[in-house]
Design a protein around this motif. Structure first.
Motif, short mmCIF file in Angstrom:
data_model
loop_
_atom_site.label_atom_id
_atom_site.label_comp_id
_atom_site.label_asym_id
_atom_site.label_seq_id
_atom_site.Cartn_x
_atom_site.Cartn_y
_atom_site.Cartn_z
N VAL A 34 135.12 29.35 56.71
CA VAL A 34 134.23 30.34 57.30
C VAL A 34 132.84 30.22 56.67
CG1 VAL A 34 135.67 32.19 58.24
CG2 VAL A 34 135.41 32.01 55.79
N GLU A 35 131.87 30.20 57.53
CA GLU A 35 130.48 30.02 57.10
C GLU A 35 129.65 31.12 57.75
OE1 GLU A 35 128.25 28.30 55.15
OE2 GLU A 35 126.85 29.59 56.24
N LYS A 36 128.89 31.83 56.95
CA LYS A 36 128.18 32.99 57.49
C LYS A 36 127.00 32.62 58.39
CE LYS A 36 125.27 33.74 53.41
NZ LYS A 36 124.01 33.26 53.95
N SER A 43 122.12 25.87 49.73
CA SER A 43 121.29 24.90 49.00
C SER A 43 121.33 23.52 49.65
CB SER A 43 121.81 24.72 47.56
OG SER A 43 121.67 25.90 46.82
N THR A 44 122.43 23.23 50.34
CA THR A 44 122.72 21.84 50.72
C THR A 44 121.61 21.18 51.53
OG1 THR A 44 125.08 22.23 50.57
CG2 THR A 44 124.38 20.40 51.96
N TRP A 45 121.10 21.87 52.54
CA TRP A 45 120.17 21.20 53.45
C TRP A 45 118.86 20.77 52.77
CZ3 TRP A 45 115.33 23.11 55.27
CH2 TRP A 45 114.98 24.35 54.75
N ARG A 173 130.99 35.90 58.51
CA ARG A 173 130.78 36.22 57.08
C ARG A 173 132.00 36.91 56.48
NH1 ARG A 173 128.39 40.29 53.76
NH2 ARG A 173 127.57 41.57 55.44
N VAL A 174 132.38 36.46 55.31
CA VAL A 174 133.45 37.14 54.58
C VAL A 174 132.87 38.41 53.96
CG1 VAL A 174 135.01 36.97 52.59
CG2 VAL A 174 134.71 35.01 54.11
N THR A 175 133.53 39.53 54.24
CA THR A 175 133.01 40.81 53.78
C THR A 175 133.89 41.45 52.70
OG1 THR A 175 134.18 41.83 55.61
CG2 THR A 175 131.84 41.33 55.96
N PHE A 349 124.54 19.88 40.89
CA PHE A 349 124.46 18.52 41.46
C PHE A 349 125.57 18.38 42.50
CE2 PHE A 349 122.44 18.22 37.31
CZ PHE A 349 121.25 17.62 37.65
N GLY A 350 125.55 19.32 43.41
CA GLY A 350 126.66 19.46 44.34
C GLY A 350 126.69 18.42 45.44
N ILE A 351 125.62 17.69 45.64
CA ILE A 351 125.67 16.61 46.63
C ILE A 351 126.42 15.43 46.00
CG2 ILE A 351 124.29 15.07 48.10
CD1 ILE A 351 124.12 18.19 48.69
N THR A 352 126.00 15.11 44.79
CA THR A 352 126.64 14.01 44.07
C THR A 352 128.13 14.23 43.95
OG1 THR A 352 124.63 13.89 42.75
CG2 THR A 352 126.55 12.74 41.89
N GLN A 353 128.52 15.46 43.67
CA GLN A 353 129.92 15.70 43.34
C GLN A 353 130.77 16.15 44.54
OE1 GLN A 353 129.24 18.30 39.99
NE2 GLN A 353 128.68 16.60 38.68
C1 LIG Z 1 115.36 21.20 46.16
C2 LIG Z 1 116.78 20.80 45.84
C3 LIG Z 1 117.06 19.47 45.50
C4 LIG Z 1 118.37 19.10 45.19
N1 LIG Z 1 118.65 17.79 44.92
C5 LIG Z 1 119.92 17.40 44.67
C6 LIG Z 1 120.25 16.03 44.47
O1 LIG Z 1 119.40 15.17 44.55
N2 LIG Z 1 121.53 15.70 44.18
C7 LIG Z 1 122.50 16.64 44.09
O2 LIG Z 1 123.64 16.30 43.80
N3 LIG Z 1 122.23 17.96 44.29
C8 LIG Z 1 120.97 18.36 44.57
N4 LIG Z 1 120.68 19.68 44.79
C9 LIG Z 1 121.75 20.68 44.56
C10 LIG Z 1 122.67 20.78 45.76
O3 LIG Z 1 121.91 21.07 46.88
C11 LIG Z 1 123.70 21.88 45.53
O4 LIG Z 1 124.35 21.71 44.30
C12 LIG Z 1 124.75 21.86 46.62
O5 LIG Z 1 124.14 21.87 47.88
C13 LIG Z 1 125.70 23.03 46.50
O6 LIG Z 1 126.53 23.04 47.62
P1 LIG Z 1 127.50 24.26 47.89
O7 LIG Z 1 128.33 23.90 49.05
O8 LIG Z 1 128.20 24.59 46.62
O9 LIG Z 1 126.57 25.49 48.15
P2 LIG Z 1 125.66 25.88 49.40
O10 LIG Z 1 125.02 24.71 50.00
O11 LIG Z 1 124.76 26.96 48.94
O12 LIG Z 1 126.70 26.42 50.44
C14 LIG Z 1 127.34 27.66 50.33
C15 LIG Z 1 127.59 28.17 51.73
O13 LIG Z 1 128.41 29.32 51.65
C16 LIG Z 1 128.04 30.19 52.68
N5 LIG Z 1 128.49 31.54 52.34
C17 LIG Z 1 128.16 32.25 51.24
N6 LIG Z 1 128.77 33.44 51.22
C18 LIG Z 1 129.51 33.49 52.34
C19 LIG Z 1 130.35 34.50 52.88
N7 LIG Z 1 130.53 35.68 52.29
N8 LIG Z 1 130.96 34.23 54.05
C20 LIG Z 1 130.79 33.04 54.68
N9 LIG Z 1 129.98 32.07 54.20
C21 LIG Z 1 129.35 32.30 53.05
C22 LIG Z 1 126.54 30.05 52.72
O14 LIG Z 1 125.98 30.47 53.94
C23 LIG Z 1 126.34 28.58 52.44
O15 LIG Z 1 126.21 27.82 53.60
C24 LIG Z 1 119.40 20.07 45.16
C25 LIG Z 1 119.10 21.38 45.53
C26 LIG Z 1 117.81 21.75 45.87
C27 LIG Z 1 117.55 23.18 46.28
#
Ligand SMILES: Cc1cc2nc3c(=O)[nH]c(=O)nc-3n(C[C@H](O)[C@H](O)[C@H](O)COP(=O)(O)OP(=O)(O)OC[C@H]3O[C@@H](n4cnc5c(N)ncnc54)[C@H](O)[C@@H]3O)c2cc1C
Length: 805
Positions: A34-36, A43-45, A173-175, A349-353
């Motif tokens: 589920v994605e809100k 952060s990902t995009w 969205r998870v509430t 570093f969530g893209i890498t990992q």
């Molecule tokens: C400028 C910048 C540069 C970066 N460069 C790098 C890089 O070069 N290499 C690298 O490894 N990392 C990089 N990062 C870090 C990387 O983007 C993050 O570590 C990674 O995207 C985290 O992914 P995630 O899925 O954990 O979180 P997110 O991408 O934040 O995803 C979480 C998702 O959960 C959803 N969500 C939250 N709460 C709820 C809810 N209650 N119900 C439903 N959905 C919900 C949100 O809408 C969101 O889409 C960079 C980040 C930034 C900002």
């Protein structure tokens, strides 16, 4: 939307989508994400998309390796381009400490068979012609690193997840999250509820809010990170090969090619925390306002290292929030004390990992154990002290230092002290140089007044070396006192306690009151889960001690296996009891002076436990210790610690009693071949591979028995050995490749200098054919091979005569 699922993943960023993709790919049918908002909208995009093997941790390096493997084949598997480019990467060094650090990475990476090599400044200039190599001493080069388009990669995994049957619900969205009386989870969303067995919190920036829904506070906060995309650069366009990613950690910057130009990223000195009180639910796909003044130093540093940037304008400055935990590594795995609730958040570093953790966490959820030891990212590695406010202070120190040199002996001052023993002021008065262990201030060593009151971080023997040596010799010749108040202590009691404990460990639980047994707990595969010492108080009452840093982990394991018929009770005594350990040949004489009752060898034998009055305080004393001298672990009510301590110190004055720190204890345990949790005892080794094979009792049933029987049949793949190393000024630290005739035959698990035996020591696992005493080999330390010889374990007092005296 489904109303029932096996697993619900909250969050459609790179991490959540990867978990859904892997769970579905590996065969789970009812996986719901589920994605809100839209996928990647946290952060990902915004991410730069740098992906490299580099990580200080041996196990996280493997996560990164897995990611790269996955990203490379995603397009072929899903038909959706993932935007992967193999570019190679360089990490530079402009000082000797940094070269040492690179030496650690070089050797550790070679343990994993990675393609990594040292490069000279000239070679770096050839690899990246736009780099000014002035002042550089050298660097490392990984040819297989690269970058990925974060959005394309996530979309490709989403396509894969759907193909394998997962359901991805956007704008949902998870509430709230509740647990039903049957133990299932009820995930409430604004589009309806879903009942499921497993929940994964991959909510990125919102993970703290999702954690609160199940009563947990996690140390994850957001900080704005900035990178700059430059205008088109002709010199880049003219190249027929992509430029490698360059990380110049001494300038806190990275630079990589993005299409016809370059991206400069930075970890500035004054990182800005974003949305201190929680990220609003409606935040999505928005960049933050970049604070150019704050990053001006890094921009300048970028121009010095890459002069072409000085002639090129900015095309776009991206500032976006990233989550950070107190040490910059994520929070992954089972969330204590809950059942079937997993964390996968706190990623910086969530893209890498993403690729790797999706694979490993899916395996962990499906099989109950991870394929590789993921303690380094385990959410339970932080104690309850690591709350939001703690993290806020810690991050102010951690963020600007993300690229600073990693040292094995560095303890930063930020956000300390947290937990202190009642004798803390006494320790300070004795010039203690403290380390931070699971939030506890624990003395590392005690230098003389005014000398070496700060341990200079180093990969080589530090300025603490001499003082640590003095403490080891003091324990060997006289008497010392070690504060191990931080031990995790758990009382297991009730009519079912004995049988249940016997099921939890491969060792026999003692049958006599007052007996103590080393009782490893194993995972279902027979590998080490935890290192536990059990004292039988009486037939229904057991006093269990485990490593301080593993407290949450170990107690969670115990709790999740506790029978629900009420026959066994579990009480956490950690913060109710202190532990002071008397060690050394004069320790009994000290104790005798103030103990009511006989503590002589005839009545108080080695490896037994008694209730003894130390002064006025009733204590539980275990006659054993981790340093291999005559010794007594004195457990006492925490509120009486000052009294116990002062009594012991007064009684010990005539014997020249001195306080002894953690560094000395670690040195002495190596000499005795005592195993350390998560070094020798981790998810990759069974007791059969070690010198505690005798703890395995195959004539009873216990968790892990099937796994260990299988190994017994097949034979052990490796064996723990003690190596004496011809080290110069740097001893093995762990993760050193062990080589025979240039070929890798094993890896060290820990190491250091043994001051009592005056030898440099490595403990490590090698192929069994090389484990015989006297076998010679090499061990690589900071990139250099040193000769080493297998010696009989333990090196010190092999017959344990001193402990038993
Ligand atoms: C400028 C910048 C540069 C970066 N460069 C790098 C890089 O070069 N290499 C690298 O490894 N990392 C990089 N990062 C870090 C990387 O983007 C993050 O570590 C990674 O995207 C985290 O992914 P995630 O899925 O954990 O979180 P997110 O991408 O934040 O995803 C979480 C998702 O959960 C959803 N969500 C939250 N709460 C709820 C809810 N209650 N119900 C439903 N959905 C919900 C949100 O809408 C969101 O889409 C960079 C980040 C930034 C900002």
């Amino acid at each position: 939307m489904k109303t029932n699922a096996r697993a619900v993943i909250i969050g459609g960023g790179a991490i959540g989508v990867s978990i859904a993709y892997h769970l579905a790919k590996y065969g789970w049918k009812d996986v719901v994400l589920v994605e809100k908002h839209e996928l990647t909208s946290g952060s990902t995009w915004m991410a730069a998309g740098n992906v490299s093997f580099f990580h200080p941790s041996f196990y996280c390096t493997q996560v990164n390796m897995k990611s790269i493997e996955i990203f490379k084949q995603l397009e072929q598997e899903t038909g959706q381009p993932a935007g992967w480019h193999t570019t190679g990467s360089i990490r530079t060094a402009d000082n000797k400490d940094r070269m040492d650090e690179l030496g650690y990475y070089y050797s550790m990476n070679r343990c994993l068979g990675l393609d990594v090599s040292y490069v000279t400044p000239k070679e770096m200039g050839e690899l990246h012609p736009m780099m000014n190599t002035d002042g550089l001493l050298g660097g490392l080069y990984w040819p297989d690193d690269g970058d990925v388009d974060p959005n394309s990669m996530t979309q490709a995994m989403a396509k894969g997840a759907r193909k394998y049957g997962a359901e991805l619900n956007l704008h949902t969205r998870v509430t709230g999250i509740e647990q039903t009386p049957s133990g299932e989870w009820l995930v409430k969303t604004d589009k309806g509820d879903i009942t499921c067995e497993f929940v994964v919190n991959a909510a990125g920036l919102w993970a703290p809010e999702v954690s609160k829904m199940v009563g947990l506070e996690i140390p994850s906060i957001a900080i704005a990170h900035t990178h700059i995309m430059y205008e088109k650069i002709d010199a880049v366009v003219d190249r027929d090969k992509m430029l490698p990613l360059v990380r110049d950690p001494d300038r806190s910057i990275y630079l990589r090619q993005e299409m016809d130009s370059l991206i400069l990223g930075m970890y500035e000195a004054n990182g800005q925390q974003w949305k201190k009180n929680g990220v609003p639910w409606d935040y999505a796909q928005q960049e933050l306002n970049p604070d150019i003044d704050n990053i001006a130093d890094c921009i300048e540093a970028g121009m010095e290292r890459f002069p072409i940037l000085g002639d090129t304008g900015f095309k776009h400055v991206t500032a976006g929030p990233i989550t950070y935990t107190p040490n910059g590594d994520p929070l992954v795995g089972p969330a204590a004390p809950l059942k079937n609730f997993f964390q996968a958040c706190g990623y910086s570093f969530g893209i890498t990992q993403a690729g790797g953790i999706g694979h490993y966490l899916a395996g962990w959820i499906m099989n109950g154990e991870p394929e590789i030891d993921l303690w380094h990212v385990d959410s339970r590695r932080f104690g309850s002290h690591a709350n939001w406010a703690y993290n806020t202070q810690k991050i102010a120190d951690v963020y600007p230092r993300l690229y600073s040199i990693f040292f094995p002996n560095e303890f930063r001052d930020a956000a300390r002290p947290n937990r202190t023993s009642p004798i803390y002021e006494h320790q300070k008065a004795a010039n203690a140089v403290f380390g931070d262990y699971y939030g506890w201030e624990c003395p590392n060593y005690f230098p003389p007044e005014g000398k070496d009151s700060y341990e200079t971080p180093s990969w080589r023997r530090s300025n603490a070396f001499e003082h640590v040596g003095n403490e080891c010799r003091h324990a060997m010749n006289k008497v010392g006192i070690i504060d191990l108040t931080r031990f995790a202590k758990t009382r297991i009691s009730g009519p079912g306690a004995m049988d249940w404990l016997n099921h939890m460990t491969c060792q026999n639980i003692p049958k006599r009151d007052g007996a103590i047994a080393l009782c490893p707990m194993l995972d279902v595969n027979g590998n080490f889960k935890s290192d536990m010492t059990v004292t039988r108080v009486n037939e229904n009452d057991f006093f269990c001690v485990t490593a301080s840093v593993g407290k949450k982990h170990d107690q969670h394991w115990l709790l999740s296996n506790l029978p629900d018929d009420g026959s066994v009770q579990m009480d956490d005594l950690t913060y109710k009891m202190g532990c002071l350990v008397l060690v050394g040949p004069d320790s009994r004489k000290v104790l005798e002076k103030i103990a009511y009752g006989d503590v002589g060898n005839d009545v108080f034998k080695f490896s037994t436990s008694r209730e003894v009055y130390v002064g006025r305080t009733k204590c539980r004393i275990n006659r054993m210790n981790y340093v291999g001298e005559l010794g007594f672990e004195i457990f006492h009510p925490i509120e009486q610690q000052l009294t116990v301590f002062e009594n012991l110190m007064a009684a010990g004055e005539q014997f020249d009693i001195k306080m002894i720190g953690m560094h000395a204890m670690d040195s002495m345990r190596l000499e005795k071949g005592y195993l350390a949790w998560k070094s020798e005892m981790n998810a990759h080794h069974t007791p059969f591979e070690t010198n505690v094979a005798w703890t395995v009792k195959l004539d009873k049933e216990f968790i892990g028995k099937a796994g260990i029987l299988k190994q017994k049949e097949q034979g052990i793949p490796r064996k723990l050995v003690c190596l004496v190393v011809d080290a110069k000024d740097s001893d093995p630290w762990g993760y050193n490749p062990i080589l025979k005739d240039g070929k890798q035959i094993g890896m060290s698990s820990s190491g250091g200098y043994g001051h009592r035996v005056e030898k440099s020591i490595a403990l490590g696992y090698v192929a069994p054919e090389f484990a015989a005493v006297g076998t010679t080999m090499d061990i690589e330390i900071l990139g250099r091979a040193r000769s080493a010889t297998v010696e009989a374990m333990p090196l010190y007092d092999p017959k344990n005569e001193r402990m038993k005296s």
